[in-house]
Scaffold this active site. Structure first.
Site, mmCIF file in Angstrom:
data_model
loop_
_atom_site.group_PDB
_atom_site.id
_atom_site.type_symbol
_atom_site.label_atom_id
_atom_site.label_comp_id
_atom_site.label_asym_id
_atom_site.label_seq_id
_atom_site.Cartn_x
_atom_site.Cartn_y
_atom_site.Cartn_z
ATOM 1 N N SER A 172 38.439 48.099 33.907
ATOM 2 C CA SER A 172 37.429 49.094 34.288
ATOM 3 C C SER A 172 38.040 50.121 35.247
ATOM 4 O O SER A 172 37.434 51.168 35.500
ATOM 5 C CB SER A 172 36.217 48.418 34.931
ATOM 6 O OG SER A 172 36.620 47.528 35.944
ATOM 7 N N ASP B 88 43.311 41.973 34.127
ATOM 8 C CA ASP B 88 43.017 42.193 32.708
ATOM 9 C C ASP B 88 44.274 42.595 31.952
ATOM 10 O O ASP B 88 45.013 43.484 32.394
ATOM 11 C CB ASP B 88 42.010 43.343 32.553
ATOM 12 C CG ASP B 88 40.577 42.854 32.507
ATOM 13 O OD1 ASP B 88 40.344 41.685 32.134
ATOM 14 O OD2 ASP B 88 39.685 43.651 32.846
ATOM 15 N N LYS C 29 43.333 37.911 32.196
ATOM 16 C CA LYS C 29 42.087 37.805 31.421
ATOM 17 C C LYS C 29 42.258 38.566 30.103
ATOM 18 O O LYS C 29 42.813 39.658 30.088
ATOM 19 C CB LYS C 29 40.906 38.351 32.230
ATOM 20 C CG LYS C 29 39.583 38.396 31.446
ATOM 21 C CD LYS C 29 38.373 38.541 32.351
ATOM 22 C CE LYS C 29 38.049 39.945 32.761
ATOM 23 N NZ LYS C 29 37.782 40.905 31.673
ATOM 24 N N GLU D 49 40.120 39.611 26.340
ATOM 25 C CA GLU D 49 38.813 39.704 25.688
ATOM 26 C C GLU D 49 38.877 39.137 24.273
ATOM 27 O O GLU D 49 39.797 39.455 23.519
ATOM 28 C CB GLU D 49 38.369 41.173 25.617
ATOM 29 C CG GLU D 49 38.107 41.785 26.977
ATOM 30 C CD GLU D 49 37.592 43.218 26.892
ATOM 31 O OE1 GLU D 49 37.338 43.719 25.776
ATOM 32 O OE2 GLU D 49 37.446 43.848 27.960
ATOM 33 N N GLU E 200 29.664 38.599 29.334
ATOM 34 C CA GLU E 200 29.160 39.929 29.670
ATOM 35 C C GLU E 200 27.985 40.319 28.782
ATOM 36 O O GLU E 200 28.068 40.281 27.555
ATOM 37 C CB GLU E 200 30.288 40.973 29.541
ATOM 38 C CG GLU E 200 29.812 42.380 29.900
ATOM 39 C CD GLU E 200 30.939 43.374 30.188
ATOM 40 O OE1 GLU E 200 32.115 42.959 30.241
ATOM 41 O OE2 GLU E 200 30.631 44.563 30.378
#
Ligand code: KIV
Length: 272
Positions: A53, A91, A121, A123, A190
Site C-alpha cells: 500500500s 509484502d 507476505k 497474496e 481482507e
C-alpha cells in the site's frame, strides 16, 4: 538490570501463535519509514507491515501494482531501523513471486538479506502454494493474504467485499486451511463477511488478522495513513479514523506561511 540495559522482548511468530491460543488480540499497522516505525514500535504495536500500500499512500499510485522490489526493500530498511520490539512483515510486490517459485524465493531472500525484516507476505491461496513452500524451505516465515487481494484488482474489477458467494467463500476456507497446513504463521483476511472470517479463524491454528473482516479475527490491521487521517477521500465502512492529520498539517503549514509572510518567523529567540 538498569533501564538502559533492560532487554526488550521481541515479538516472534511464536509470540503471535501464543497470543491466539490465549485469546489476546494482535495489533498490526502499516509502516513505510523510520519515524513512523519508531512511534508505532514504542506504542507497542505487535506487527508492523511494510505493505505494498506504500504504492498508494507514499507514491500516489492508483493501485499497488507499480511498486518494485527495490522500493519495498528501501521502505523495509527504513522501518527496521526504527524498530526494537515489533515483528516486521514485508509484502512481496506484484510480479515478484506469482507463477515462479524460484523467483519468489529470490525475492524473499533479497528482502530478508537487504532489509533485515522478519517475514514476508504473499497474496493468494492454492495458486501460490509452490512459492510459499519454496520460501518456507529457506527458513523465511510467510504470512498469507486472502479475500480482497489488491494485486488482483484488475481481475476483481472493484474493491468491494469478497467471498459473499458460496463458491468464493468455499475456496477461501480451503485456501486458509492449505496455507495453515503448509506452514504460514498467519493470514490476513481482507474485506470479507464477518461470519466467514469467524469460521476461518476457528478452523485454523495460526492467527488471522482482519481488515474489514469483522471482530472475530485474532487481530486487526489498518493502513496507518488511514488511521491517522492523512488520507482524505478513502472512507470505507470498516475504517476508524483516530486523527485528522490532513487538516492538522494543512493548518500548521498555513500558520507557518502566515508567520513567514508577516516576518514573525524566525523571532528573536529563533536565531543565532
Ligand atoms: O499493503 C497493505 O497495506 C496490506 C494491508 C491492507 C493488509 O496488505
Amino acid at each position: 538490570m538498569s533501564a538502559a540495559t533492560k532487554e526488550v522482548k521481541r515479538i516472534t511468530t511464536h509470540v503471535l501463535r501464543n497470543m491466539k491460543e490465549q485469546g489476546e488480540k494482535i495489533s498490526m499497522l502499516t509502516a513505510y519509514d523510520f519515524s513512523m516505525a519508531r512511534i508505532l514500535d514504542e506504542a507497542g504495536i505487535e506487527v508492523l507491515l511494510v505493505g505494498d500500500s506504500a504504492s498508494n499512500v507514499m507514491a500516489g499510485h492508483e493501485t499497488t501494482l507499480p511498486i518494485t522490489l527495490d522500493q519495498m526493500i528501501y521502505h523495509a530498511q527504513s522501518v527496521i531501523r526504527g524498530v526494537k520490539r515489533s515483528f516486521v512483515v514485508v509484502d512481496l510486490p506484484f510480479g515478484t513471486y506469482q507463477g515462479n517459485e524460484m523467483k519468489a524465493l529470490d525475492s524473499a531472500i533479497r528482502i530478508m538479506k537487504e532489509s533485515g525484516a522478519h517475514a514476508v507476505k504473499l497474496e493468494g491461496g492454492e495458486e501460490i502454494l509452490p512459492a510459499v513452500k519454496k520460501i518456507l524451505s529457506a527458513g523465511i516465515p510467510v504470512m498469507g493474504h486472502l479475500g480482497l487481494t489488491p494485486q488482483s484488482i484488475y481481475k476483481f474489477g472493484t474493491y468491494t467485499v469478497r467471498a459473499k458467494e458460496v463458491d468464493e467463500a468455499t475456496k477461501l476456507k480451503e485456501d486458509a486451511k492449505l496455507l495453515d497446513a503448509t506452514g504460514c504463521f498467519g493470514i490476513v483476511l481482507e474485506k470479507i463477511p464477518a461470519a466467514l472470517a469467524k469460521e476461518v479463524t476457528e478452523s485454523i491454528d495460526v492467527p488471522t488478522i482482519g481488515i474489514g473482516a469483522g471482530p472475530h479475527t485474532d487481530g486487526q490491521v489498518l493502513v496507518t495513513h488511514d488511521l491517522i487521517g492523512l488520507t482524505k477521500d478513502f472512507k470505507p465502512r470498516f475504517l476508524r479514523r483516530y486523527l485528522d492529520l490532513y487538516s492538522t498539517i494543512r493548518d500548521a503549514a498555513q500558520q507557518y506561511m502566515a508567520d513567514v509572510k508577516r516576518n514573525d518567523f524566525p523571532n528573536d529567540r529563533e536565531q543565532y
